[in-house]
Design an enzyme around this catalytic site. Structure first.
Site, mmCIF file in Angstrom:
data_model
loop_
_atom_site.group_PDB
_atom_site.id
_atom_site.type_symbol
_atom_site.label_atom_id
_atom_site.label_comp_id
_atom_site.label_asym_id
_atom_site.label_seq_id
_atom_site.Cartn_x
_atom_site.Cartn_y
_atom_site.Cartn_z
ATOM 1 N N LYS A 89 132.609 25.327 63.594
ATOM 2 C CA LYS A 89 132.013 25.725 62.320
ATOM 3 C C LYS A 89 131.549 24.544 61.479
ATOM 4 O O LYS A 89 132.194 23.513 61.411
ATOM 5 C CB LYS A 89 133.025 26.531 61.485
ATOM 6 C CG LYS A 89 133.357 27.901 62.019
ATOM 7 C CD LYS A 89 132.157 28.847 62.080
ATOM 8 C CE LYS A 89 131.652 29.226 60.707
ATOM 9 N NZ LYS A 89 132.566 30.152 60.021
ATOM 10 N N GLU B 89 127.239 27.638 48.719
ATOM 11 C CA GLU B 89 127.929 28.887 48.367
ATOM 12 C C GLU B 89 128.661 28.762 47.033
ATOM 13 O O GLU B 89 128.675 29.690 46.222
ATOM 14 C CB GLU B 89 128.942 29.251 49.464
ATOM 15 C CG GLU B 89 128.293 29.587 50.795
ATOM 16 C CD GLU B 89 129.308 29.562 51.932
ATOM 17 O OE1 GLU B 89 130.366 30.191 51.802
ATOM 18 O OE2 GLU B 89 129.045 28.899 52.945
ATOM 19 N N SER C 290 135.992 24.325 59.638
ATOM 20 C CA SER C 290 136.982 25.398 59.578
ATOM 21 C C SER C 290 138.296 24.865 60.103
ATOM 22 O O SER C 290 138.328 24.043 61.023
ATOM 23 C CB SER C 290 136.506 26.569 60.437
ATOM 24 O OG SER C 290 137.600 27.361 60.830
ATOM 25 N N HIS D 51 110.531 40.867 50.754
ATOM 26 C CA HIS D 51 111.620 41.739 51.233
ATOM 27 C C HIS D 51 112.404 41.077 52.370
ATOM 28 O O HIS D 51 112.991 41.772 53.201
ATOM 29 C CB HIS D 51 111.093 43.101 51.704
ATOM 30 C CG HIS D 51 110.123 43.722 50.753
ATOM 31 N ND1 HIS D 51 110.499 44.560 49.738
ATOM 32 C CD2 HIS D 51 108.773 43.588 50.642
ATOM 33 C CE1 HIS D 51 109.422 44.938 49.052
ATOM 34 N NE2 HIS D 51 108.366 44.357 49.571
#
Ligand code: ARG
Length: 464
Positions: A291, A298, A285, A164
């Protein structure tokens, strides 16, 4: 009556007064998609011509001219010099036959004896699928080798195991990485099954019903490295199960990659800090200078959706179409190509990410140690002293509740604090709850203790 079709006529021009043009021609064409099947189409045609000559259906001079002409066509395509003509080349099969006839004259027109494009497209797609399955399998093996190598490096690194996504029990990094190894090992068997499903020859179906010519289907199958002939000519031209199988196998590969990528995204976050992705697999970024984004992980996770779409798309296309060939089947190639291309590229990208990421063993160990993950072991300790497990669970439960209130970790507790909850705790409990010992006690087959992991690594090596 002479041929009344105006301009360039397609291969079936005799029956027609007019050919589709403009938007209609574009709508019906598959050339842009099936172009890449050309090497398989050439190979299939050469095998077919050789068989026709061997059976006395065409002369050996014609067969020789056809083979040489096809080699020339292949050279033109490979060199990028082939002049595709969108007005007549509906698909790659027609483009190649047209050019062949331009090059060698009437002998080119004999190639299509005892054959249909329905046989050709089924054959080419099967040869493609076999080839693509082999590439996907090779990529999977590369990823498995990478995971195994990193597992060996990580065989004394401890991190939290989760259920979980809540810290549950500590595990070795090797254990975690090997879990993925076995997923990809199962993928390999699915890909191999798909390769075998494709490994059958439809040639000789001759559109749908077989042919009046004395062909030898086994001869063409063997020449093309196909291990069997499809026993039913109707099934031969309409079966696309092998494409579904490969898309399904690709979908499960993507499911596994997506899970791994999700973990890499989490692990590379500031909050986890378990890994740093290599710069080459990250992007920055345009506005926030600090970043470093795990874009590739992804992207693989995102592409998974498209591959599932390919599977649903082809399943739906195949639903309810009557025997034998229907033009619906032309829609098989986009999902097949997309699924297997995407899966193969994604596997390689993920292998690169796993191979190059920096593992922060200190952060992992900290996360494994700071919580309450030795709770199960503390209960087991009390069981060892004679307490029934249910009772031990209750005692440790209230101990944990107290730790949560006090903001303490289990391995920081003093013997006195522990004995507040049970008289059965002795001095040996202090080392009992040390995280390394918690891991080392899980010696059951498939468990996370170092010796169980060593056995698992051996199994993984054998599997490769
Ligand atoms: N381009 C077609 C396809 O991909 C080839 C077979 C066409 N056969 C036919 N009878 N129209 O399915």
């Amino acid at each position: 009556m002479p041929d009344r079709a105006s301009g360039a006529a397609p291969l079936w021009g005799g029956r027609f007064h007019e050919a589709p043009t403009g938007d209609f021609a574009r709508f019906g064409a598959s050339l842009e998609v099936d172009k890449r099947l050309w090497p398989f189409d050439i190979a299939g045609s050469k095998a077919h011509a050789t068989m026709l000559a061997a059976k006395g259906i065409i002369s050996s001079e014609d067969a020789e001219a056809i083979r040489r002409g096809l080699d020339e066509v292949a050279e033109e395509i490979a060199a990028g010099e082939f002049g595709f003509d969108a007005s007549v080349d509906e698909d790659i099969h027609m483009a190649i036959e047209r050019r062949l006839t331009e090059l060698i004259g009437p002998a080119g027109g004999r190639l299509h004896t005892a054959r249909s494009r329905n046989d050709q497209v089924a054959l080419d797609t099967r040869l493609f699928a076999k080839d693509a399955a082999a590439s996907l399998a090779a990529a999977l093996k590369g990823l498995m080798r990478t995971l195994l190598a990193r597992a060996k490096e990580g065989s004394d690194v401890i991190l939290p195991g989760y259920t979980h996504l809540q810290p549950a029990q500590p595990v070795l990094l090797a254990h975690h990485l090997l879990a993925y190894f076995w997923m990809f090992a199962r993928d390999l068997t699915r890909v191999e099954a798909a390769r075998q499903a494709a490994d059958a020859s439809p040639l000789g179906a001759a559109a749908l019903a077989g042919t009046t010519y004395p062909i030898d289907r086994r001869m063409t199958a063997e020449a093309l490295g196909l291990s069997r002939v499809i026993p039913n000519s109707l099934d031969a031209v309409s079966d696309r199960d092998f494409a579904l199988d490969l898309i399904y196998a690709s979908s499960v590969v993507m499911a596994h990659l997506s899970r791994l990528c999700e973990e890499l995204v989490l692990w590379s976050s500031a909050e986890f800090g378990f890994v740093t992705m290599d710069d080459a697999h990250s992007t920055g970024s345009s506005i926030m200078p600090q970043k470093k984004n795990p874009d590739f992980a992804e992207l693989v996770r995102g592409k998974t959706g498209r591959v599932y779409g390919d599977l649903m798309g082809l399943l739906t296309t195949l639903k309810g179409i009557p025997l034998a060939y229907d033009k619906d089947l032309q829609e098989d190639k986009e999902p097949l190509f997309d699924a297997v291309d995407t899966a193969t590229a994604s596997v390689s990208v993920v292998a690169g990410m796993v191979a190059t990421m920096d593992v922060h063993a200190d952060r992992m160990a900290l996360a494994a140690g700071e919580g309450l993950m030795a709770a199960t072991d503390l209960a087991d300790y009390l069981v060892g002293k004679g307490l029934p497990f249910r009772e031990a669970h209750r005692v440790v439960g209230s101990l944990v509740a107290w730790c949560v209130e006090e903001g303490k970790a289990l391995d920081e507790l003093t013997l006195e604090e522990l004995r507040e909850f049970s008289e059965l705790f002795d001095a040996d409990v202090l080392s009992w709850v040390e995280i390394r010992n918690v891991v080392a006690r899980r010696r059951s087959e498939g468990g996370t203790a170092p010796e169980a992991i060593a056995a698992q690594i051996k199994l993984a090596e054998e599997a490769l």
